[in-house]
Design a protein around this motif. Structure first.
Motif, PDB file in Angstrom:
ATOM      1  N   ALA A   1       0.824  -1.206   0.000  1.00 29.85           N
ATOM      2  CA  ALA A   1       0.000   0.000   0.000  1.00 29.85           C
ATOM      3  C   ALA A   1       0.864   1.265   0.000  1.00 29.85           C
ATOM      4  CB  ALA A   1      -0.939  -0.007   1.203  1.00 29.85           C
TER       5      ALA A   1
ATOM      6  N   GLU B   1      -5.041   6.100  -0.879  1.00 33.07           N
ATOM      7  CA  GLU B   1      -6.245   5.426  -1.366  1.00 33.07           C
ATOM      8  C   GLU B   1      -6.483   4.145  -0.589  1.00 33.07           C
ATOM      9  OE1 GLU B   1      -6.431   6.533  -6.092  1.00 33.07           O
ATOM     10  OE2 GLU B   1      -7.168   4.610  -5.376  1.00 33.07           O
ATOM     11  N   VAL B   2      -5.428   3.316  -0.539  1.00 31.42           N
ATOM     12  CA  VAL B   2      -5.510   2.045   0.167  1.00 31.42           C
ATOM     13  C   VAL B   2      -4.484   2.066   1.295  1.00 31.42           C
ATOM     14  CG1 VAL B   2      -5.250  -0.460  -0.066  1.00 31.42           C
ATOM     15  CG2 VAL B   2      -6.142   0.873  -1.971  1.00 31.42           C
TER      16      VAL B   2
ATOM     17  N   THR C   1      -8.164  -2.384  -4.516  1.00 33.48           N
ATOM     18  CA  THR C   1      -8.380  -2.727  -3.110  1.00 33.48           C
ATOM     19  C   THR C   1      -8.698  -4.209  -2.958  1.00 33.48           C
ATOM     20  OG1 THR C   1      -9.292  -0.537  -2.732  1.00 33.48           O
ATOM     21  CG2 THR C   1      -9.827  -2.240  -1.103  1.00 33.48           C
TER      22      THR C   1
ATOM     23  N   GLU D   1      -5.789  -6.465  -3.377  1.00 33.42           N
ATOM     24  CA  GLU D   1      -4.995  -6.493  -2.145  1.00 33.42           C
ATOM     25  C   GLU D   1      -5.693  -7.324  -1.080  1.00 33.42           C
ATOM     26  OE1 GLU D   1      -2.026  -5.690  -1.965  1.00 33.42           O
ATOM     27  OE2 GLU D   1      -1.934  -4.610  -3.855  1.00 33.42           O
TER      28      GLU D   1
ATOM     29  N   GLN E   1     -15.490   5.162   3.108  1.00 28.92           N
ATOM     30  CA  GLN E   1     -14.389   4.239   3.364  1.00 28.92           C
ATOM     31  C   GLN E   1     -14.891   2.860   3.758  1.00 28.92           C
ATOM     32  OE1 GLN E   1     -11.068   5.065   3.263  1.00 28.92           O
ATOM     33  NE2 GLN E   1     -11.401   7.235   2.811  1.00 28.92           N
TER      34      GLN E   1
ATOM     35  N   THR F   1     -13.259  -0.857   5.713  1.00 25.97           N
ATOM     36  CA  THR F   1     -12.109  -1.589   6.249  1.00 25.97           C
ATOM     37  C   THR F   1     -12.441  -3.071   6.302  1.00 25.97           C
ATOM     38  OG1 THR F   1     -12.759  -1.543   8.571  1.00 25.97           O
ATOM     39  CG2 THR F   1     -11.439   0.299   7.799  1.00 25.97           C
TER      40      THR F   1
ATOM     41  N   THR G   1      -7.686  -0.803   4.625  1.00 20.22           N
ATOM     42  CA  THR G   1      -8.615   0.330   4.579  1.00 20.22           C
ATOM     43  C   THR G   1      -8.596   0.887   3.161  1.00 20.22           C
ATOM     44  OG1 THR G   1      -8.015   0.862   6.841  1.00 20.22           O
ATOM     45  CG2 THR G   1      -9.160   2.577   5.611  1.00 20.22           C
ATOM     46  N   SER G   2      -9.761   1.258   2.646  1.00 18.38           N
ATOM     47  CA  SER G   2      -9.788   1.795   1.284  1.00 18.38           C
ATOM     48  C   SER G   2     -10.921   2.785   1.124  1.00 18.38           C
ATOM     49  CB  SER G   2      -9.982   0.658   0.289  1.00 18.38           C
ATOM     50  OG  SER G   2     -10.340   1.162  -0.989  1.00 18.38           O
ATOM     51  N   ARG G   3     -10.723   3.743   0.263  1.00 15.87           N
ATOM     52  CA  ARG G   3     -11.836   4.614  -0.096  1.00 15.87           C
ATOM     53  C   ARG G   3     -12.762   3.828  -1.018  1.00 15.87           C
ATOM     54  NH1 ARG G   3     -11.870   6.726  -5.116  1.00 15.87           N
ATOM     55  NH2 ARG G   3      -9.979   6.430  -6.351  1.00 15.87           N
TER      56      ARG G   3
END
Lengths: 383, 383
Positions: A25, A57-58, A211, A214, A235, A237, A246-248
């Motif tokens: 990330a 972002e991530v 995301t 990942e 967001q 998680t 965590t990602s948007r």
């Protein structure tokens, strides 16, 4: 200003794996140095080392056991730190920090790396959620495998660069489309007749493909059976074991894909999947040199499908497969890469190709436990 | 004009391997279509199929057994032909040629490929040699491995892009240099005390690195113990089993490299090779980000060598190795990549670094059966 010292000892292979995961990330070409770093936080009381990577972002956060002698925190350049630790002998690595310099000692190796104060590291966003949804890891991975490939890769495609995830305690649905094909996977999370679990949060969000790739990588090697999902409007998680992603989310209305799937079909062809993939990969050699188009001549009388590609002045080729076909014979053409993409993620022995006319959407479905529908548009052919 | 027909049957895996090998000498971006092709010649009487690839510099010719029904010859586009055959099922492939179209049939697969008449294929040059030199494959491969890496890759470096090969029935010597380092391998081909073989041709030529890499690839999987070498002023051929490699030689005087190797040394350091390689690979992570320079601090009193690299504002690192050192202590610096290149091809457990002063050429030698000398120039360091 006063920097806390930090000191910990961690086995080389464990530290190598942790840096590699957090580094996934970390931005490749960040616009400020702290974004190229991994944040290390050593906790004397918990005897843990936490690592965080965050490209705005991530974000990936994980915790590993470490013999911590002094608590502290520091940002180290992720690539350099990872490159050095991964090549150290398989032994204990002692990391000692004074001010912003980390000294790595392992056997007769000694490296000093210049870091940055933790204050320069961007905090991971906090998800504002009251409730948590627990998803079974195995089902989630199966669903991701069957949907991710169909999402758009083109940066301009907005929400289509994500997978639409609709989930509750009872049901998981994933959908992805790039405008040319659509994959929809539906999964029951409760055995038929079993008691529904205690009410949990629902999830309905468009999560970026990056995301989710990942997430696959994070969950794959873990022994955990469930992943905890929390989500607000911006967001999401995913937390499992000692790892947290965590990602948007992608903003904007996702297409109403349900209405695209035809309710009825005039024709159905059942094919042996591996044989079909092998035959398509051969004709694809020619199709790739032309316009990617493969023609399917479905012969309901002979119960055969002939795959053919013509590349005039160069070559042409055909493959004949024995199938079970219902409905009338038809000629229909597809982008061979779209067919292969979908067939490759299905793990069923047999697949069904369901058709109406030669210019109407077709649907490929695996014959097995996973309920997946893969819609592709035919290509018009001159006869 | 009248084209002979051709027809043969060959097992898919055998045909795949043969096309792949011949294709290694097919030009990637040829300026006329026939140069992108592989020449097929089917011989009814011998029941063989011969394949040839030739990029005007290097040519590869090989023969495989095939059930030939009709003799004939044709040029087929190497890449397309290979791509298709390599993906066919593991079964017999029937190739039928009429005019310049080849029809490949295998199971229910059928491919038609447009070819070119054999007359358009450039003939391999004929080597004008009366005598043949037979070299033992194992020794030759060992020598190539220990020398090829040191040759120049820069197109402007003329003869340095080749390996100087000096061979007779008794002795094989290979030398390669790019102007910064020099590798010389010497091998006796006759056991001490054994009778010398019947007089054969001598070889003294500069052979392009690309040719020798293909030679390695051609000889490696073969069971043959010897390779037959023929050479004239412009060309060389290597023949072993059913395979033949033809190549042009590099023209021009090769440097008199013997005089570069120092006759005596003031200092000698014996090091454990694997340990040295691992330590150098770690410091190389830092050196690669700077100027590639690693400093060796040789301490004859403590019997230690310290490898160190400094990349100010980023990191610095050191590795300490226990060694056997004779002569006085000294600081000397090298390009870390040059050191690693040489150390990696040596298969001895221990190596010797032989030095005079800090700015005079140094020589690395494996302690073992292969007699190899690897000369490198130190880099001047400010103290």
């Amino acid at each position: 200003m006063f920097w806390l010292a930090m000191k910990f000892v961690c086995p080389q292979n464990q530290l190598t794996g942790a840096i590699a995961l957090a580094s996934r990330a970390v931005a490749a070409r960040p616009d400020r140095p702290a974004l190229a770093g991994v944040l290390l936080v050593a906790d004397l009381e918990a005897q843990t080392l936490a690592l965080t990577g965050f490209n705005l972002e991530v974000g990936i956060h994980l915790t590993v056991a470490a013999a911590v002698k002094e608590s502290g925190e520091l940002v180290l350049p992720a690539k350099l730190f990872g490159d050095i630790v991964s090549r150290l002998p398989e032994s204990d690595v002692t990391v000692t920090v004074r001010e912003v310099t980390a000294v790595l000692a392992c056997g007769s190796s000694r490296y000093e790396i210049q870091g940055l104060p933790a204050a320069e590291f961007e905090d991971l966003p906090v998800v504002d959620a009251q409730e948590t949804l627990y998803l079974p890891v195995e089902k989630l991975l199966e669903g991701l495998r069957a949907s991710l490939f169909a999402a758009a890769t083109d940066e301009t495609k907005q929400v289509l660069r994500g997978v639409r995830v609709t989930a509750s305690a009872e049901r998981l649905e994933l959908a992805a489309t790039d405008g040319h094909r659509l994959a929809v996977v539906e999964m029951a999370l409760v055995e038929p007749g079993a008691e529904a679990p205690v009410a949990m949060a629902n999830l309905e969000a468009t999560i970026p493909v990056r995301t989710l790739r990942e997430l696959e990588r994070m969950l794959m090697p873990l022994p955990e059976v469930a992943v905890a999902v929390q989500c607000d409007r911006a967001q999401v998680t995913f937390a499992s074991g000692d790892r947290r992603l965590t990602s948007r989310l992608l903003d904007g209305a996702y297409p109403n894909y349900r209405q695209l799937l035809p309710a009825q079909f005039e024709r159905e062809v059942t094919l042996e999947r591996k044989q079909l993939v092998a035959a398509l990969e051969r004709v694809a050699i020619l199709a790739d040199r032309k316009n990617n188009i493969v023609k399917l001549t479905i012969d309901a009388i002979a119960q055969e499908v002939k795959l053919s590609v013509e590349a005039p002045d160069l070559a042409n080729g055909s493959e004949t497969l024995t199938v079970q076909a219902s409905g009338e014979s038809i000629d229909i053409a597809f982008n061979v890469r779209y067919l292969l993409d979908g067939l490759k993620v299905m793990d069923a022995a047999e697949v069904q190709l369901r058709l109406n006319g030669a210019v109407q959407p077709a649907v490929l479905q695996p014959l097995g436990s996973t309920k997946m529908s893969y819609l592709i548009m035919p290509v018009q052919i001159r006869s």
